[in-house]
Design a protein around this motif. Structure first.
Motif, PDB file in Angstrom:
ATOM      1  N   GLU A 189     -56.473  10.192  31.736  1.00  0.00           N
ATOM      2  CA  GLU A 189     -57.533   9.895  32.702  1.00  0.00           C
ATOM      3  C   GLU A 189     -57.052   8.875  33.726  1.00  0.00           C
ATOM      4  O   GLU A 189     -57.305   9.007  34.930  1.00  0.00           O
ATOM      5  CB  GLU A 189     -58.762   9.379  31.951  1.00  0.00           C
ATOM      6  CG  GLU A 189     -59.971   9.158  32.831  1.00  0.00           C
ATOM      7  CD  GLU A 189     -61.183   8.719  32.031  1.00  0.00           C
ATOM      8  OE1 GLU A 189     -62.007   7.976  32.586  1.00  0.00           O
ATOM      9  OE2 GLU A 189     -61.295   9.109  30.854  1.00  0.00           O
ATOM     10  N   TRP A 190     -56.377   7.822  33.239  1.00  0.00           N
ATOM     11  CA  TRP A 190     -55.816   6.829  34.162  1.00  0.00           C
ATOM     12  C   TRP A 190     -54.766   7.471  35.071  1.00  0.00           C
ATOM     13  O   TRP A 190     -54.765   7.247  36.284  1.00  0.00           O
ATOM     14  CB  TRP A 190     -55.189   5.678  33.365  1.00  0.00           C
ATOM     15  CG  TRP A 190     -54.247   4.849  34.187  1.00  0.00           C
ATOM     16  CD1 TRP A 190     -54.567   3.882  35.091  1.00  0.00           C
ATOM     17  CD2 TRP A 190     -52.807   4.951  34.207  1.00  0.00           C
ATOM     18  NE1 TRP A 190     -53.422   3.369  35.673  1.00  0.00           N
ATOM     19  CE2 TRP A 190     -52.336   4.011  35.134  1.00  0.00           C
ATOM     20  CE3 TRP A 190     -51.888   5.730  33.509  1.00  0.00           C
ATOM     21  CZ2 TRP A 190     -50.979   3.837  35.393  1.00  0.00           C
ATOM     22  CZ3 TRP A 190     -50.536   5.568  33.757  1.00  0.00           C
ATOM     23  CH2 TRP A 190     -50.096   4.632  34.699  1.00  0.00           C
ATOM     24  N   TYR A 191     -53.890   8.298  34.503  1.00  0.00           N
ATOM     25  CA  TYR A 191     -52.788   8.870  35.272  1.00  0.00           C
ATOM     26  C   TYR A 191     -53.300   9.860  36.320  1.00  0.00           C
ATOM     27  O   TYR A 191     -52.729   9.964  37.403  1.00  0.00           O
ATOM     28  CB  TYR A 191     -51.791   9.539  34.332  1.00  0.00           C
ATOM     29  CG  TYR A 191     -50.439   9.813  34.947  1.00  0.00           C
ATOM     30  CD1 TYR A 191     -49.783   8.853  35.710  1.00  0.00           C
ATOM     31  CD2 TYR A 191     -49.814  11.038  34.758  1.00  0.00           C
ATOM     32  CE1 TYR A 191     -48.536   9.110  36.267  1.00  0.00           C
ATOM     33  CE2 TYR A 191     -48.565  11.298  35.311  1.00  0.00           C
ATOM     34  CZ  TYR A 191     -47.937  10.329  36.061  1.00  0.00           C
ATOM     35  OH  TYR A 191     -46.698  10.593  36.623  1.00  0.00           O
ATOM     36  N   VAL A 192     -54.376  10.556  36.020  1.00  0.00           N
ATOM     37  CA  VAL A 192     -54.988  11.442  37.020  1.00  0.00           C
ATOM     38  C   VAL A 192     -55.446  10.621  38.226  1.00  0.00           C
ATOM     39  O   VAL A 192     -55.244  11.020  39.381  1.00  0.00           O
ATOM     40  CB  VAL A 192     -56.158  12.234  36.412  1.00  0.00           C
ATOM     41  CG1 VAL A 192     -57.007  12.873  37.505  1.00  0.00           C
ATOM     42  CG2 VAL A 192     -55.633  13.298  35.454  1.00  0.00           C
ATOM     43  N   ARG A 193     -56.072   9.467  37.970  1.00  0.00           N
ATOM     44  CA  ARG A 193     -56.498   8.600  39.071  1.00  0.00           C
ATOM     45  C   ARG A 193     -55.296   8.140  39.889  1.00  0.00           C
ATOM     46  O   ARG A 193     -55.315   8.120  41.120  1.00  0.00           O
ATOM     47  CB  ARG A 193     -57.271   7.391  38.541  1.00  0.00           C
ATOM     48  CG  ARG A 193     -58.673   7.682  38.082  1.00  0.00           C
ATOM     49  CD  ARG A 193     -59.491   6.408  37.934  1.00  0.00           C
ATOM     50  NE  ARG A 193     -58.977   5.532  36.905  1.00  0.00           N
ATOM     51  CZ  ARG A 193     -59.288   5.639  35.609  1.00  0.00           C
ATOM     52  NH1 ARG A 193     -60.107   6.606  35.203  1.00  0.00           N
ATOM     53  NH2 ARG A 193     -58.797   4.788  34.722  1.00  0.00           N
ATOM     54  N   VAL A 194     -54.249   7.746  39.179  1.00  0.00           N
ATOM     55  CA  VAL A 194     -53.056   7.224  39.843  1.00  0.00           C
ATOM     56  C   VAL A 194     -52.339   8.323  40.613  1.00  0.00           C
ATOM     57  O   VAL A 194     -51.873   8.116  41.739  1.00  0.00           O
ATOM     58  CB  VAL A 194     -52.123   6.577  38.796  1.00  0.00           C
ATOM     59  CG1 VAL A 194     -50.754   6.280  39.377  1.00  0.00           C
ATOM     60  CG2 VAL A 194     -52.749   5.289  38.270  1.00  0.00           C
ATOM     61  N   LYS A 195     -52.255   9.522  40.018  1.00  0.00           N
ATOM     62  CA  LYS A 195     -51.596  10.644  40.683  1.00  0.00           C
ATOM     63  C   LYS A 195     -52.251  11.014  42.009  1.00  0.00           C
ATOM     64  O   LYS A 195     -51.595  11.572  42.891  1.00  0.00           O
ATOM     65  CB  LYS A 195     -51.637  11.882  39.777  1.00  0.00           C
ATOM     66  CG  LYS A 195     -50.477  12.060  38.830  1.00  0.00           C
ATOM     67  CD  LYS A 195     -50.701  13.359  38.059  1.00  0.00           C
ATOM     68  CE  LYS A 195     -49.420  13.934  37.530  1.00  0.00           C
ATOM     69  NZ  LYS A 195     -49.664  15.242  36.870  1.00  0.00           N
ATOM     70  N   SER A 196     -53.518  10.723  42.147  1.00  0.00           N
ATOM     71  CA  SER A 196     -54.235  11.105  43.358  1.00  0.00           C
ATOM     72  C   SER A 196     -53.871  10.220  44.552  1.00  0.00           C
ATOM     73  O   SER A 196     -54.194  10.554  45.689  1.00  0.00           O
ATOM     74  CB  SER A 196     -55.746  11.038  43.128  1.00  0.00           C
ATOM     75  OG  SER A 196     -56.178   9.691  42.987  1.00  0.00           O
TER      76      SER A 196
END
Length: 222
Positions: A189-196
């Motif tokens: 979930e954190w990495y999805v935010r960061v990937k964006s």
């Protein structure tokens, strides 16, 4: 235009790249194969390590955290160190944790055994080193899960250099397909935010000839 010397899967170089993009600095990426020990590059950084940032006036800056702190001083907006002294301490602590502990225990082994030994013909990968890195990775993913359960980003409500540091290392490990994301929903979930973020998306465009990442690697929602 500033020049950033880097190589494909250097977490430290990826970290500085992300900071430059976050601060909206246009720069030129220049591939540097550290192992070649080029005299011209050693003149920029006698340690012979990337990243090295050469500014428009010709001054060369090396040392991952030294570059990060320098950028924070000369390009203060948007800040990557935010809040009061306690907040900034936490950001620095986590940034150091990812670069030093995660880097030493996981990323360095992964890149050395799975990339350098293959491309530099340094012999067969050390299976014990790979197992050690795999074990240590789980410890660090648990820690990131702990942080992301309690905070929107790793050091607080906003993206900071702590997230940039963690993303730099996680993106390298993920290039080799070493993370089973279904086992780590909070990290995912954190990495999805960061990937964006544009700064991290740019890192995920890197490809090494003859070594493809998993299909999900650059997909923003996996």
């Amino acid at each position: 235009m500033p020049i950033l010397y880097h190589h494909w899967l250097s977490p430290s170089a990826r970290f500085v790249r992300a900071l430059l993009v976050e601060k909206r600095v246009a720069f030129e990426l220049r591939l540097e194969k550290e192992w070649e020990r080029r005299p011209a590059f050693l003149a920029l950084n006698p340690a012979g390590e990337v990243p090295v940032l050469v500014m428009d006036d010709g001054h060369a800056y090396s040392g991952t955290m030294a570059i990060a702190e320098y950028l924070e001083e000369v390009i203060p907006e948007p800040p990557m160190l935010i809040g009061d002294a306690e907040d900034r301490y936490e950001i620095r602590r986590l940034t150091g944790w990812f670069h030093n502990k995660l880097g030493t225990e996981v990323t360095r082994h992964t890149v050395s055994e799975k990339l350098f030994k293959r491309f530099l013909r340094m012999g067969e990968p050390d299976s014990e080193a790979i197992r050690c890195a795999s074990h240590n990775l789980k410890v660090h993913l648990k820690y990131i899960s702990y942080l992301s359960e309690r905070r929107h980003y790793l050091a607080g409500p906003q993206f900071t250099m702590a997230d940039a540091a963690a993303a730099a290392h996680i993106s390298v490990v993920d290039y080799f397909g070493d993370i089973n994301w279904e086992d780590w929903p909070q990290v995912k979930e954190w990495y999805v935010r960061v990937k964006s973020r544009r700064s991290v998306r740019a890192l995920l465009e890197d490809r090494i000839t003859g070594l493809k990442p998993p299909a999900h690697y650059s997909e923003l929602d996996f």
